[in-house]
Each structure stands twice: as C-alpha cells, then as structure tokens.
Design an enzyme around this catalytic site. Structure first.
Site, PDB file in Angstrom:
ATOM      1  N   CYS A  26      -0.841   3.370  -6.118  1.00 36.91           N
ATOM      2  CA  CYS A  26      -2.052   3.035  -5.321  1.00 36.91           C
ATOM      3  C   CYS A  26      -2.456   1.471  -6.028  1.00 36.91           C
ATOM      4  O   CYS A  26      -2.197   1.234  -7.162  1.00 36.91           O
ATOM      5  CB  CYS A  26      -3.362   3.807  -5.294  1.00 36.91           C
ATOM      6  SG  CYS A  26      -4.683   2.600  -4.410  1.00 36.91           S
ATOM      7  N   THR A  27      -1.974   0.403  -4.964  1.00 39.39           N
ATOM      8  CA  THR A  27      -1.361  -0.831  -5.256  1.00 39.39           C
ATOM      9  C   THR A  27      -3.044  -1.413  -5.826  1.00 39.39           C
ATOM     10  O   THR A  27      -3.443  -2.527  -6.978  1.00 39.39           O
ATOM     11  CB  THR A  27      -1.696  -2.054  -4.348  1.00 39.39           C
ATOM     12  OG1 THR A  27      -2.110  -1.549  -3.235  1.00 39.39           O
ATOM     13  CG2 THR A  27      -0.055  -1.489  -4.459  1.00 39.39           C
ATOM     14  N   CYS A  69       1.239  -1.071  -0.097  1.00 43.25           N
ATOM     15  CA  CYS A  69      -0.198   0.042   0.381  1.00 43.25           C
ATOM     16  C   CYS A  69       1.275   1.255   0.434  1.00 43.25           C
ATOM     17  O   CYS A  69       1.295   1.183   0.934  1.00 43.25           O
ATOM     18  CB  CYS A  69      -0.596  -0.054   1.137  1.00 43.25           C
ATOM     19  SG  CYS A  69      -2.181   1.643   1.531  1.00 43.25           S
TER      20      CYS A  69
HETATM   21  N1  DGL Z   1      -4.058   0.682  -2.111  1.00 43.52           N
HETATM   22  C1  DGL Z   1      -3.529   1.621  -1.295  1.00 43.52           C
HETATM   23  C2  DGL Z   1      -2.594   2.531  -1.554  1.00 43.52           C
HETATM   24  O1  DGL Z   1      -1.122   1.509  -2.186  1.00 43.52           O
HETATM   25  C3  DGL Z   1      -4.335   2.688  -0.937  1.00 43.52           C
HETATM   26  C4  DGL Z   1      -5.483   2.899  -1.114  1.00 43.52           C
HETATM   27  C5  DGL Z   1      -6.740   3.342  -0.091  1.00 43.52           C
HETATM   28  O2  DGL Z   1      -6.786   3.270   0.918  1.00 43.52           O
HETATM   29  O3  DGL Z   1      -7.275   4.295  -0.392  1.00 43.52           O
HETATM   30  O4  DGL Z   1      -2.364   3.397  -2.042  1.00 43.52           O
END
Ligand code: DGL
Length: 262
Positions: free
Chosen positions: A187-188, A73
């Site tokens: 963002c993953t 993340c």
């Molecule tokens: N998947 C997360 C990232 O890589 C964030 C998603 C979220 O919670 O907004 O930043």
C-alpha cells in the site's frame, strides 16, 4: 511545455511514488490526484470502486491531457488497471504488490504482504503469488486501519504505538526455526510510516517499497521533456476540501492545488 504525468491515489500514499518519479524524471511536470472523497479504498466493493475510478478518469484525462498516468495505489491497480487501459488512449503504469522481487530475495522463504483488505482479496494478488512465489510461504495481511492511521500520523494527529504494532503483528511468522525476513509494503501509504514499523517490529526485516521500480518503468514510457518545468506541480483533491494540515503537507511536496491557480 510537454504534457504532464498524472499520479493517482486515494490519498497521500501516492506521494511516496511521486518523490521517486521526480528523482528519476526531474524534467517532467506532474499532476497529483487524490480521490480523498473516496478514501479509504480498502473496504470498497469491487464493482463500485471500478466504476468510480473509471468515471473519475473520464474527467481527468481530457482536463489534464496527461502523457502517462501512474496509478500509485495497489488497491486500485489490482482492480482497475485493465479497464483503464481499455478505456483511454494513454499508457498506464500500475503499482502492484512486489511479490516477485520479494520471492527472489527471501532467504528464509517466509514473506508477508502488508496491504489493504481490498488488495489482499484480489485475484490479481493471488495470481502473483501463484506465478512468482510458489516456493515461498506468503502471509497476506490486510489492514482496514493502517492507511487511515498513516494519514492521521503524517497530518500531525496522535497515533499510538500499540495501534500500529497491532496492525503489523501478524506479518511476523516463526516456523521451524525460520522467520519472516521480507515484508512487502503493498500500500503506497505505508512507506510514509515505515520508520515506525521498523521501531515496532519484533525483529528486523526488509520492508520492500516498489516506488523506485515504478519510477523506472514510468521513465521508460515517457519521452524526455524539451525543457525544465517552471513553478509548482499541481494537486487535485476530489473532495475540493483539503484541511489546513493537508494543504501544508501538499505544498511541502512542491504541489499547489489546481483551484489556487484559477
Ligand atoms: N494507497 C493505497 C494503496 O496503495 C490505498 C489506501 C486506501 O485507500 O486504503 O493501496
């Protein structure tokens, strides 16, 4: 059986990293942790989010005794990686915006970083741009909606093309005959719907996903396992209340909820 690798995200985005980790380390056991009770992380105030994640790991580390944790993340990694390394005695691999490879590859010199508002605001991200992309024009695009839209779309909900197109639109810059040629997926969650980004983009760009590089880094820190794992990897959702669609998705990724074992 060797200790598992813990993969952490706020939601389902870390699955895009998990699939690369498995490809690079088919003999390792994984535990996938989603802090869905805190999702989305993008608009959290920094101190509160830092405290929340460190305190979650105070339970997770003794419970799963992982050999290594991958923070899959960007919103968390750009904030809390150093705190986690200081607090726990295991290696942490982070996921941070792939600004360096983008700056090395761009031909037009115009790069965009598509991320959550939190990642875009971080000193960590600004610092990466200063260190590695001084020769480029970097456009930071923070979306409060895209992580949520991604989950909605992957879990079978309706998401309009217009809503997604509006979130990615400002990634595309045209300047003195040059155009953005790389968009960093910082963002993953986003690789899960990158095909829709491709369809909706005003012109083709390289959508850079760092998952493979993260998997290679994790492999370099993880000793090979003695034997192949058996059964499913575990999933742990902090809400304890994943929906039916979520459970089905998670099982499709070869994961079973920790509670299903008890
Ligand atoms: N998947 C997360 C990232 O890589 C964030 C998603 C979220 O919670 O907004 O930043």
């Amino acid at each position: 059986m060797s200790a598992p690798i813990l993969v952490f995200d706020s939601g389902i985005g870390g699955l895009t990293v998990l699939r690369e980790l498995r490809t690079h380390m088919p003999d390792r056991k994984f535990v996938y942790v989603a802090d869905d009770a805190g999702f989305p992380y993008g608009d959290w105030q920094e101190d509160r989010l830092r405290e929340r994640i460190v305190s979650l790991f105070k339970d997770l580390v003794p419970h799963y005794a992982p050999q290594l944790a991958v923070i899959a993340c960007n919103t968390a990694s750009t904030l809390v990686l150093e705190d986690l390394r200081a607090a726990f005695d295991i290696p942490f691999v982070g996921t941070v915006p792939a600004i360096k490879p983008a700056a090395e590859r761009t031909r037009s010199g115009l790069i965009s970083v598509l991320a959550t508002p939190g990642t875009v605001r971080r000193d960590y991200t600004r610092d990466l741009i200063g260190r590695f992309a001084g020769h480029c024009a970097v456009r930071l695009v923070g979306s409060s909606e895209l992580a949520r839209l991604t989950e909605q779309s992957i879990l079978g909900g309706e998401t309009s093309d217009d809503a997604i197109a509006a979130e990615i639109a400002s990634c595309f810059v045209e300047e003195e005959g040059r155009r953005t040629d790389i968009v960093v997926l910082a963002c993953t969650h986003y690789p899960l719907i990158a095909n829709r980004f491709r369809q909706l983009a005003p012109w083709p760009v390289d959508w850079l996903d760092p998952a493979e590089a993260i998997a290679r880094r994790a492999r370099s820190l993880s000793p090979a396992a003695d034997d192949m794992p058996e059964g499913f990897d575990q999933a742990h959702f902090t809400s304890g209340e994943a929906s039916y669609a979520m459970r089905r998705l998670i099982r499709g990724f070869g994961l079973e909820f920790s509670s299903e074992r008890d």
